[in-house]
Design an enzyme around this catalytic site. Structure first.
Site, mmCIF file in Angstrom:
data_model
loop_
_atom_site.group_PDB
_atom_site.id
_atom_site.type_symbol
_atom_site.label_atom_id
_atom_site.label_comp_id
_atom_site.label_asym_id
_atom_site.label_seq_id
_atom_site.Cartn_x
_atom_site.Cartn_y
_atom_site.Cartn_z
ATOM 1 N N LYS A 1 21.728 45.617 -14.960
ATOM 2 C CA LYS A 1 22.086 46.248 -16.227
ATOM 3 C C LYS A 1 21.305 45.570 -17.337
ATOM 4 O O LYS A 1 21.437 44.366 -17.572
ATOM 5 C CB LYS A 1 23.584 46.133 -16.474
ATOM 6 C CG LYS A 1 23.991 46.677 -17.840
ATOM 7 C CD LYS A 1 25.488 46.804 -17.984
ATOM 8 C CE LYS A 1 25.844 47.277 -19.383
ATOM 9 N NZ LYS A 1 27.280 47.480 -19.551
ATOM 10 N N LYS B 1 20.897 50.463 -14.565
ATOM 11 C CA LYS B 1 21.305 51.063 -15.829
ATOM 12 C C LYS B 1 20.444 50.500 -16.952
ATOM 13 O O LYS B 1 20.275 49.280 -16.992
ATOM 14 C CB LYS B 1 22.772 50.718 -16.064
ATOM 15 C CG LYS B 1 23.356 51.257 -17.322
ATOM 16 C CD LYS B 1 24.770 50.786 -17.429
ATOM 17 C CE LYS B 1 25.307 51.226 -18.765
ATOM 18 N NZ LYS B 1 26.547 50.621 -19.092
HETATM 19 C C1 PBG Z 1 30.645 48.211 -21.194
HETATM 20 C C2 PBG Z 1 29.742 49.339 -20.884
HETATM 21 C C3 PBG Z 1 28.693 49.843 -21.654
HETATM 22 C C4 PBG Z 1 28.217 50.979 -21.008
HETATM 23 C C5 PBG Z 1 28.974 51.120 -19.841
HETATM 24 N N1 PBG Z 1 29.913 50.086 -19.762
HETATM 25 C C6 PBG Z 1 28.169 49.407 -22.970
HETATM 26 C C7 PBG Z 1 27.576 48.073 -23.106
HETATM 27 O O1 PBG Z 1 27.329 47.353 -22.139
HETATM 28 O O2 PBG Z 1 27.370 47.696 -24.254
HETATM 29 C C8 PBG Z 1 27.130 51.879 -21.514
HETATM 30 C C9 PBG Z 1 27.237 53.317 -21.093
HETATM 31 C C10 PBG Z 1 26.422 54.256 -21.896
HETATM 32 O O3 PBG Z 1 25.683 53.920 -22.834
HETATM 33 O O4 PBG Z 1 26.521 55.454 -21.573
HETATM 34 N N2 PBG Z 1 30.370 46.995 -20.651
#
Ligand code: PBG
Length: 324
Positions: A196, A249
């Site tokens: 991520k 992601k």
């Molecule tokens: C929370 C989380 C996030 C997303 C999924 N879980 C945001 C982040 O890490 O700041 C992002 C999903 C998206 O942008 O569609 N940890």
């Protein structure tokens, strides 16, 4: 060699194209993210995510039924937590009667076969908008993992099939696996957000959940977009710690990583086509600059072709309606 080979023969018409097509999109490819809020009769459009909504539990019921009828069999739940329930430790995250726990029960109640996955991270619950417990401006690692373990067990207890830790703390998959097993949730799966990245594409999501970091950014835990080998290391470590499914992601801008990981691992690879990717296409289509449906299908196909076994996408419903 030409002229013995004429590649256009295989593109002559839609029939032959469909026969030789290497990838096909189906409802089984998707995981549908759902945003849930407290209240009754609430269906609020998210400003930066046109045609995407936050639902209160009563209306979530209809939405889940509709998804199931469309052939969509998996949901990923996120909750928007009222400010007065936020603190530094994510206390509300382990409330057995919290919004998430009630949402899991509701989905399982209306649609027992729907696969329920839950986001596991502290940010929606955190007064700092960070994915972990904050001390002197630092995001604590092991203390956070311990809470994520409790949170996961709490979701499993409410009926979640999979927990999906999205926080990027080191070692949290092992901590979560142990916490689940300790309470005998041996069949509750873990879909780890393994690679991520610290991405600006998450902006609209943070609007949706009111979860933007109150100070700094997430670069001490989410990955540097410059790195490729690190994604493999993160993913392998999560597999060693017990992840059942790994994830990359964001999606489109990281398809090289998706392919790297697909070639490297033996377990299913999920890809999250994130909120900013959704918003970009919606905005361009609203202006009449892009053909919404055609670009949407092309993007989903690109993610699948790159190696995604599961695609978390805000377009899931639109896609399955279109492909009928
Ligand atoms: C929370 C989380 C996030 C997303 C999924 N879980 C945001 C982040 O890490 O700041 C992002 C999903 C998206 O942008 O569609 N940890």
């Amino acid at each position: 060699m030409f002229p013995l080979r004429r590649n256009r023969r295989l593109r002559t018409n839609e029939t032959i194209r469909s026969i030789v097509r290497e990838n096909v999109i189906s409802p089984d490819d998707f995981l549908v993210p759902l945003f849930i809020v407290e209240g009754y009769g609430v269906k609020e459009e998210i400003a930066s995510m046109p045609n995407y909504y936050r639902y209160s539990l009563d209306l979530l019921e209809n939405e889940v039924k509709e998804l199931w009828q469309l052939g969509l069999k998996a949901v990923l739940l996120f909750v928007k937590v009222p400010d007065n329930l936020k603190d530094n430790k994510g206390t509300e995250a382990i409330n057995p009667n919290g919004l998430m726990q009630r949402a899991i029960k509701l989905v399982k109640n209306v649609c027992p076969d729907m696969l329920v996955m839950t986001d596991v991270a502290l940010d929606p619950y955190s007064s700092y908008g960070h994915d972990g417990i904050v001390e002197n401006g630092i995001i604590l690692n092991d203390e956070t993992s311990a809470v994520l373990g409790q949170m996961s067990a709490s979701h499993a207890n409410a009926g979640a099939d999979f927990v999906a830790p999205s926080d990027m703390m080191d070692g949290r998959i092992l901590t979560i696996r142990e916490a689940l097993d300790q309470e005998n949730f041996i069949n509750t799966g873990i879909m780890s957000y393994s690679a991520k990245y610290a991405s600006a594409f998450y902006g609209p999501f943070r609007d949706a959940l009111d979860s933007a970091p109150g100070f700094g950014d997430k670069k001490t835990y989410q990955m540097d977009p410059a790195n490729r080998l690190e994604a493999i290391k993160e993913t392998q470590m999560d597999i060693d710690e017990g992840a059942d499914i790994v994830m990359v992601k964001p999606g489109l801008a990281y398809l090289d990583i998706v392919r790297d990981i697909k070639n490297e691992v033996e377990i299913p690879v999920a890809v999250y086509q994130v909120s900013g990717e959704y918003a970009m296409l919606k905005a361009a289509a609203e202006k009449g600059w892009l053909d919404h449906d055609a670009v949407m299908l092309e993007q989903i196909m690109a993610i699948k072709r790159a190696g995604a076994n599961i695609i978390a996408s805000y377009f899931a419903k639109d896609v399955v309606k279109l492909i009928g």
